[in-house]
Every structure is written in C-alpha cells, then in structure tokens.
Design a protein around this motif. Structure first.
Motif, PDB file in Angstrom:
ATOM      1  N   ARG A   7      33.324   6.689  27.661  1.00 51.39           N
ATOM      2  CA  ARG A   7      32.081   5.929  27.699  1.00 51.39           C
ATOM      3  C   ARG A   7      31.981   5.047  26.460  1.00 51.39           C
ATOM      4  NH1 ARG A   7      29.149   9.881  27.934  1.00 51.39           N
ATOM      5  NH2 ARG A   7      28.552   9.868  30.149  1.00 51.39           N
ATOM      6  N   GLU A  24      26.621   2.564  33.786  1.00 54.98           N
ATOM      7  CA  GLU A  24      27.094   2.701  32.409  1.00 54.98           C
ATOM      8  C   GLU A  24      28.408   1.945  32.240  1.00 54.98           C
ATOM      9  OE1 GLU A  24      25.473   6.811  30.546  1.00 54.98           O
ATOM     10  OE2 GLU A  24      27.186   7.031  31.903  1.00 54.98           O
ATOM     11  N   GLU A  77      33.692  11.291  33.174  1.00 57.98           N
ATOM     12  CA  GLU A  77      32.658  10.797  34.069  1.00 57.98           C
ATOM     13  C   GLU A  77      31.634   9.965  33.312  1.00 57.98           C
ATOM     14  OE1 GLU A  77      30.750  13.917  36.178  1.00 57.98           O
ATOM     15  OE2 GLU A  77      32.568  14.643  37.156  1.00 57.98           O
ATOM     16  N   GLN A  83      27.954   7.534  34.421  1.00 55.68           N
ATOM     17  CA  GLN A  83      27.020   7.280  35.507  1.00 55.68           C
ATOM     18  C   GLN A  83      27.139   5.830  35.974  1.00 55.68           C
ATOM     19  OE1 GLN A  83      25.129   9.821  36.828  1.00 55.68           O
ATOM     20  NE2 GLN A  83      26.322  11.063  35.378  1.00 55.68           N
TER      21      GLN A  83
END
Length: 246
Positions: free
Chosen positions: A241, A200, A195, A197
């Motif tokens: 990420r 991002e 995950e 946000q």
C-alpha cells in the motif's frame, strides 16, 4: 529419523494405534500404516497437520532435523496450521508471491527490533531522527516496469514518525499516469501487504510487471486520464500500500 518413525514414536507416547488415529483424523488405517511403513521424508501435508493437531505437536516435528521429544503446539494456533495448509495448496507463482511479501514483513520486523541501531540523525538542523529503509528503482506509473528484485539500489533515510512505522521500503515513480497525485521521479513509501481496499493506491504485480495504481473492481486505474487502465488477471498480486511520498 523419517516421518514414519516420528509418527510411530508419537503413537507409542500417546498409547494410540493406527485404527484409533485414522478414525480421529478421518482417513483409512492403511493411510497411517503406509506413512509408518515408508518412513520417508514426505507425506500428505493435510494428513500431517491433522495428526499434529491431534497429538498437540508442531508440524516441524515431522520434518525437522532434531530427533528429540516432539515440541508442543503452545506457540502455534490452529490458524497457523491453516495458513501452512493454504500455502501448500498454492502453485509456484502463488508461493513466490507469498514468499516475497513474507520476506518484506520479516525484514520490517527486524528493523523494528533493531531500531536503536537503525535510527540516524537527519541533517536538516531540526534534531529529528530517521530510519534507514531499502530504496528500489523503479515502479511504473505508465506502461509497466519489470519487477524489481531482492537487490535494492540503495538505502534512504525516512523520518521516524508514527505514520511511517509500517513503511518497509520505497520505490521511485517512473511515468505520469498517476498525476497530479504522484509525479515522475517521486519516491513513494510502501507498507507491505497482500491486500488493499478498492479505491486505495498500491503497488501491483500484473504479468510480471510492477505498477503503482488505484485499485478498481477488476482493473488498476490511472489518475491521469491520458493513460489507460490495466486489467487485472487471476495471477495479479498486491505488493503493498502506498502510504505517501518522501
């Protein structure tokens, strides 16, 4: 020893009959009798998790190779069992996604545990230390790249600094859709996560293609306005990420 025999052993140890156990976990006594009678290697995972919770054992007791006394749940929380239940509810695509991220996280923890052996001198005259990570080629900042497989192209050295501690691998950018922030050929540092946000930048799997994009509400956004955005689908997966670039 099959699941039925192991269940029977648990019931004997805890002086419980099928009627009492069925009432506690909310099933019919026939369900319990059926598990014991078949003594197979398979049973409904939800029922087994409830039984394991009642008797305070690990789910591994029912499916493991060891026929000794059942291990206790001291190292497994209710949340752990909920994760297992959720995993079992996924289709093959979902399980593959989870398996991929799990492998990255396991590899990252192994690197942390073996940090002394993985730390090397950086050849820049600064006496800095570095950490070896996997380097994949490549991820698209354009029209999409086929997902890289488990065989990495090479290993590169990452500075061993706090902001990079959660970085597990690196990928090379192919394309210009994320300019001016990331350019074609840049090496991006990735923290594995399922995950990110909205807003991002991450690595995403959409229809079997890998992209580096900014996450929008229902699409992946290109920073370079000369490139289109990528609509998200139900099967889209966040693979990590972007922490920065090397």
């Amino acid at each position: 020893m099959g699941i039925g025999a192991r269940l029977s052993t648990l019931m004997d140890i805890n002086d419980t009959n099928a009627n009492e156990l069925a009432r506690k976990i909310g099933v019919s006594p026939q369900t319990i009798y059926s598990i014991i009678k078949r003594d197979s290697k398979k049973a409904d995972i939800e029922v087994l998790l409830k039984i394991a919770d009642i008797f305070g054992v690990t789910a591994e007791y029912f499916v493991g190779e060891n026929d000794s006394m059942p291990p206790t749940n001291e190292l497994y929380s209710k949340k752990d069992f909920e994760h297992l239940k959720a995993y079992c509810s996924l289709d093959p695509v979902g399980r593959t996604h989870v398996d991929t991220v799990l492998k990255w996280e396991v590899d990252r923890m192994k690197q942390i545990e073996q940090a002394p052996a993985a730390i090397v001198e950086l050849h820049n005259g600064s006496n800095e230390k570095g950490r070896l990570i996997d380097y994949y080629r490549s991820v698209s900042a354009g029209s999409g790249e086929v997902i890289f497989d488990d065989v990495y192209s090479e290993r590169i050295t990452l500075p061993d600094i706090p902001e990079y501690r959660r970085v597990a691998y690196a990928v090379k950018v192919d394309g210009r859709s994320m300019e001016p922030l990331y350019n074609d050929g840049d090496v991006l540092l990735i923290e594995p996560t399922c995950e990110v946000q909205i807003g991002e930048i991450g690595i995403f799997n959409v229809n079997g293609q890998a992209y580096v994009k900014k996450l929008g509400k229902d699409k992946l956004i290109s920073l370079n306005k000369g490139y289109g955005d990528v609509p998200l689908t139900e099967d889209s997966l966040c693979m990590g990420r972007v922490v920065g670039k090397l």
